[in-house]
Scaffold this motif. Structure first.
Motif, PDB file in Angstrom:
ATOM      1  N   ARG A  24    -101.129  47.122  68.296  1.00 46.72           N
ATOM      2  CA  ARG A  24     -99.704  46.813  68.290  1.00 46.72           C
ATOM      3  C   ARG A  24     -98.969  47.968  67.616  1.00 46.72           C
ATOM      4  O   ARG A  24     -99.339  48.397  66.532  1.00 46.72           O
ATOM      5  CB  ARG A  24     -99.432  45.519  67.536  1.00 46.72           C
ATOM      6  CG  ARG A  24     -97.954  45.138  67.522  1.00 46.72           C
ATOM      7  CD  ARG A  24     -97.732  43.726  67.075  1.00 46.72           C
ATOM      8  NE  ARG A  24     -98.355  42.732  67.918  1.00 46.72           N
ATOM      9  CZ  ARG A  24     -97.906  42.337  69.114  1.00 46.72           C
ATOM     10  NH1 ARG A  24     -96.826  42.891  69.601  1.00 46.72           N
ATOM     11  NH2 ARG A  24     -98.529  41.422  69.807  1.00 46.72           N
ATOM     12  N   PRO A  27     -92.974  48.573  64.509  1.00 47.74           N
ATOM     13  CA  PRO A  27     -91.565  48.681  64.911  1.00 47.74           C
ATOM     14  C   PRO A  27     -90.868  49.841  64.213  1.00 47.74           C
ATOM     15  O   PRO A  27     -91.276  50.266  63.133  1.00 47.74           O
ATOM     16  CB  PRO A  27     -90.972  47.341  64.470  1.00 47.74           C
ATOM     17  CG  PRO A  27     -91.878  46.844  63.405  1.00 47.74           C
ATOM     18  CD  PRO A  27     -93.241  47.405  63.696  1.00 47.74           C
ATOM     19  N   SER A  39     -84.032  49.793  68.544  1.00 48.78           N
ATOM     20  CA  SER A  39     -85.255  49.375  67.862  1.00 48.78           C
ATOM     21  C   SER A  39     -86.331  49.076  68.891  1.00 48.78           C
ATOM     22  O   SER A  39     -86.070  48.369  69.880  1.00 48.78           O
ATOM     23  CB  SER A  39     -85.000  48.119  67.021  1.00 48.78           C
ATOM     24  OG  SER A  39     -84.064  48.394  66.004  1.00 48.78           O
ATOM     25  N   LEU A  40     -87.504  49.612  68.670  1.00 49.16           N
ATOM     26  CA  LEU A  40     -88.640  49.321  69.541  1.00 49.16           C
ATOM     27  C   LEU A  40     -88.905  47.828  69.477  1.00 49.16           C
ATOM     28  O   LEU A  40     -89.005  47.256  68.388  1.00 49.16           O
ATOM     29  CB  LEU A  40     -89.881  50.103  69.093  1.00 49.16           C
ATOM     30  CG  LEU A  40     -91.129  49.902  69.937  1.00 49.16           C
ATOM     31  CD1 LEU A  40     -90.935  50.506  71.327  1.00 49.16           C
ATOM     32  CD2 LEU A  40     -92.327  50.507  69.259  1.00 49.16           C
ATOM     33  N   ASP A  41     -88.987  47.199  70.642  1.00 42.02           N
ATOM     34  CA  ASP A  41     -89.244  45.764  70.675  1.00 42.02           C
ATOM     35  C   ASP A  41     -90.275  45.425  71.739  1.00 42.02           C
ATOM     36  O   ASP A  41     -90.794  46.307  72.427  1.00 42.02           O
ATOM     37  CB  ASP A  41     -87.940  44.980  70.880  1.00 42.02           C
ATOM     38  CG  ASP A  41     -87.240  45.322  72.186  1.00 42.02           C
ATOM     39  OD1 ASP A  41     -87.904  45.801  73.135  1.00 42.02           O
ATOM     40  OD2 ASP A  41     -86.027  45.116  72.263  1.00 42.02           O
ATOM     41  N   SER A  42     -90.544  44.153  71.905  1.00 45.39           N
ATOM     42  CA  SER A  42     -91.585  43.721  72.835  1.00 45.39           C
ATOM     43  C   SER A  42     -91.184  43.867  74.298  1.00 45.39           C
ATOM     44  O   SER A  42     -92.012  43.712  75.184  1.00 45.39           O
ATOM     45  CB  SER A  42     -91.970  42.265  72.545  1.00 45.39           C
ATOM     46  OG  SER A  42     -90.847  41.418  72.743  1.00 45.39           O
ATOM     47  N   THR A  44     -89.981  46.687  75.601  1.00 45.81           N
ATOM     48  CA  THR A  44     -90.275  48.061  76.018  1.00 45.81           C
ATOM     49  C   THR A  44     -91.640  48.096  76.684  1.00 45.81           C
ATOM     50  O   THR A  44     -92.624  47.649  76.114  1.00 45.81           O
ATOM     51  CB  THR A  44     -90.248  49.019  74.816  1.00 45.81           C
ATOM     52  OG1 THR A  44     -88.984  48.927  74.171  1.00 45.81           O
ATOM     53  CG2 THR A  44     -90.508  50.447  75.244  1.00 45.81           C
ATOM     54  N   LEU A 129     -96.960  49.915  77.435  1.00 48.25           N
ATOM     55  CA  LEU A 129     -96.978  48.802  76.482  1.00 48.25           C
ATOM     56  C   LEU A 129     -96.800  47.461  77.178  1.00 48.25           C
ATOM     57  O   LEU A 129     -96.208  47.374  78.256  1.00 48.25           O
ATOM     58  CB  LEU A 129     -95.844  48.965  75.467  1.00 48.25           C
ATOM     59  CG  LEU A 129     -95.714  50.316  74.771  1.00 48.25           C
ATOM     60  CD1 LEU A 129     -94.444  50.350  73.937  1.00 48.25           C
ATOM     61  CD2 LEU A 129     -96.938  50.590  73.912  1.00 48.25           C
ATOM     62  N   ASP A 131     -95.733  43.634  75.489  1.00 54.71           N
ATOM     63  CA  ASP A 131     -95.463  42.827  74.291  1.00 54.71           C
ATOM     64  C   ASP A 131     -95.753  43.608  73.010  1.00 54.71           C
ATOM     65  O   ASP A 131     -96.287  43.059  72.047  1.00 54.71           O
ATOM     66  CB  ASP A 131     -96.265  41.525  74.314  1.00 54.71           C
ATOM     67  CG  ASP A 131     -95.885  40.635  75.484  1.00 54.71           C
ATOM     68  OD1 ASP A 131     -94.684  40.594  75.829  1.00 54.71           O
ATOM     69  OD2 ASP A 131     -96.782  39.999  76.064  1.00 54.71           O
ATOM     70  N   GLY A 132     -95.441  44.908  73.017  1.00 58.22           N
ATOM     71  CA  GLY A 132     -95.604  45.731  71.833  1.00 58.22           C
ATOM     72  C   GLY A 132     -97.010  46.264  71.609  1.00 58.22           C
ATOM     73  O   GLY A 132     -97.257  46.971  70.636  1.00 58.22           O
ATOM     74  N   GLN A 133     -97.935  45.946  72.499  1.00 52.42           N
ATOM     75  CA  GLN A 133     -99.314  46.429  72.367  1.00 52.42           C
ATOM     76  C   GLN A 133     -99.577  47.541  73.373  1.00 52.42           C
ATOM     77  O   GLN A 133     -99.093  47.505  74.504  1.00 52.42           O
ATOM     78  CB  GLN A 133    -100.313  45.301  72.596  1.00 52.42           C
ATOM     79  CG  GLN A 133    -100.322  44.292  71.466  1.00 52.42           C
ATOM     80  CD  GLN A 133    -101.428  43.277  71.664  1.00 52.42           C
ATOM     81  OE1 GLN A 133    -101.518  42.651  72.717  1.00 52.42           O
ATOM     82  NE2 GLN A 133    -102.261  43.119  70.657  1.00 52.42           N
TER      83      GLN A 133
END
Length: 155
Positions: A24, A27, A39-42, A44, A129, A131-133
């Motif tokens: 993950r 952020p 802001s980097l989020d899920s 992206t 990516l 969900d942020g992973q």
């Protein structure tokens, strides 16, 4: 012979920073060329990272002729590492020139974000990516390769 352990310990931070599939991403928030925060989020799905002017030029060439919102439609974000650029040059020339771009550029002015993602300085790092992973990562050395990858990632 007694220098080997010291050498290995000095390389440890390089190994620690390597991204692994499934990891993950931490952020972060950066300002773009219009001083608007992102802001980097899920949501992206693609993170493009350029560590140098050469890398940024590859992204610019790949996006030539694309409409405004092209990256956003692909849930893609572009981060440009400008920490080595003299602040006066960035403020007076580079950032104002970026305001003419049809896409947002998240500016890493202090090197807080781009160094988290290891890769070649003269290439563009593509992090895929979900969900942020991290699902996958690639490096692109030409604008044509990057453009093709962006087309395949279409909306």
């Amino acid at each position: 012979m007694k220098y080997w352990p010291l050498l290995l310990l000095s390389l440890l931070p390089l190994w620690v920073q390597a991204l692994e599939v499934g990891e993950r991403l931490a952020p972060w928030t950066l300002l773009d060329q219009f001083d608007q925060a992102y802001s980097l989020d899920s949501h992206t799905q693609t993170l493009l990272v350029a560590r140098s002017m050469d890398g940024a030029k590859l992204v610019d060439a790949a996006l030539q002729g694309q409409p405004k919102g092209y990256l956003e439609a692909r849930h893609a974000v572009f981060v440009a590492d400008i920490q080595r650029m003299p602040r006066l040059v960035a403020k007076m020339f580079a950032v104002p020139a970026m305001r003419a771009y049809s896409y947002r550029v998240m500016l890493d002015r202090d090197g807080r974000v781009a160094p988290r993602y290891p890769g070649a300085v003269d290439k563009v790092l593509w992090l895929q990516l979900k969900d942020g992973q991290l699902l996958d990562q690639h490096e692109y050395a030409t604008a044509a390769q990057l453009r093709e990858a962006l087309e395949k990632a279409g909306p």
